[in-house]
Design a protein around this motif. Structure first.
Motif: not given
Length: 282
Positions: A183-186, A205-207, A210-219, A237-246
């Motif tokens: 279940h690796i998400k690149p 969830k971990k993916g 990770l995406l949130m962390q990388l956006i934060s680190k970018s400035g 639906s996956l995008l809406q879930k991500y937006l809610k979490d982030s």
């Protein structure tokens, strides 16, 4: 003197939206088997993914050639107007080279900008160009501004599957199968005009984290500039879930975040189930 904007369909701006924005869109071609479509003209984003999911083989996309650009430039400059062209990254397609070759026949009239991006990364540069045109900027200055501003654009995406990267020969079948089992998400990004893998996570969830962390680190996101999110597939639906979490990343903008469906240029390689964020870094 009027300045007109020309874009390609790799920005995922279709014909109807281009008309609404007041820009001229030249479609790339996409071929499923023996059937060829004009991207964003007679093949919608949804229709593309329906065909992609049903097809056992990947479709092929064709760049916009010099002659298509020449025809467009002749029409747009006939009244004395100048033209600024924004294309997808020159490192991902020969479309930029075709535009540059065509522009040589229109010295001082046509200026070509390599976005060094694609999809919503290219889109937000186009949106910046539209803002600047409303301020009355001239063509050459606009091109120079965009070439400077593009350096701040960040595009990052979390993929839902490795299947389509494997089909396209970008990773091995063994890697794709192993990734599916685990279940690796690149996470990929566009860096200096090329697609780079910048991280991997086990599970959605971990993916997302990770995406949130990388956006934060970018400035972080400059909300005074254009920004966008995107999804690939038949629903978001996956995008809406991500937006809610982030939500913390988007401050008080959560209810006004623009989202779009990824089109054929990138969708062919990432398949359904991807989510992406593009923004100008602070």
């Amino acid at each position: 003197m009027a300045v007109k904007l020309v874009v390609d369909s790799a920005s995922d701006i279709d014909l109807e939206e281009a008309k609404a924005l007041g820009v001229h869109m030249i479609p790339m071609s996409i071929q499923f088997g023996d059937q060829t479509y004009a991207d964003g003209v007679d093949l919608s984003r949804r229709e593309f993914f329906e065909k992609l999911i049903e097809s056992s083989e990947l479709p092929t996309t064709s760049q916009i050639n010099m002659f298509q650009f020449e025809e467009c430039f002749s029409e747009l400059t006939a009244d004395g107007s100048q033209v600024v062209v924004i294309t997808l990254s020159s490192k991902l397609s020969g479309t930029y080279a075709g535009a540059v070759s065509a522009a040589r026949s229109f010295p001082g009239q046509v200026f070509v900008v390599d976005s060094l991006n694609v999809c919503i990364g290219e889109r937000i540069l186009i949106q910046k160009a539209i803002r600047l045109l409303k301020e009355g900027i001239f063509a050459q200055e606009l091109a120079e501004r965009l070439e400077k501003d593009r350096e701040r654009i960040k595009l990052m995406a979390l993929l839902g599957t490795l299947e389509y990267l494997q089909k396209g020969g970008r990773i091995s079948a063994i890697t794709a199968v192993s990734g599916s089992v685990l279940h690796i998400k690149p996470v990929i990004s566009i860096e200096e005009g090329e697609v780079k893998m910048i991280g991997k996570a086990m599970g959605s969830k971990k993916g997302n984290n990770l995406l949130m962390q990388l956006i934060s680190k970018s400035g972080g996101i400059d909300f005074d500039m254009p920004y966008a999110t995107a999804y690939s597939g038949l629903e978001d639906s996956l995008l809406q879930k991500y937006l809610k979490d982030s939500a913390f990343l988007f401050e008080d903008k959560l209810t006004e975040i623009p989202s779009y469906c990824i089109g054929s240029t990138i969708g062919t390689h990432v398949g359904p189930g991807a989510i992406a964020v593009a923004f100008f870094a602070k």
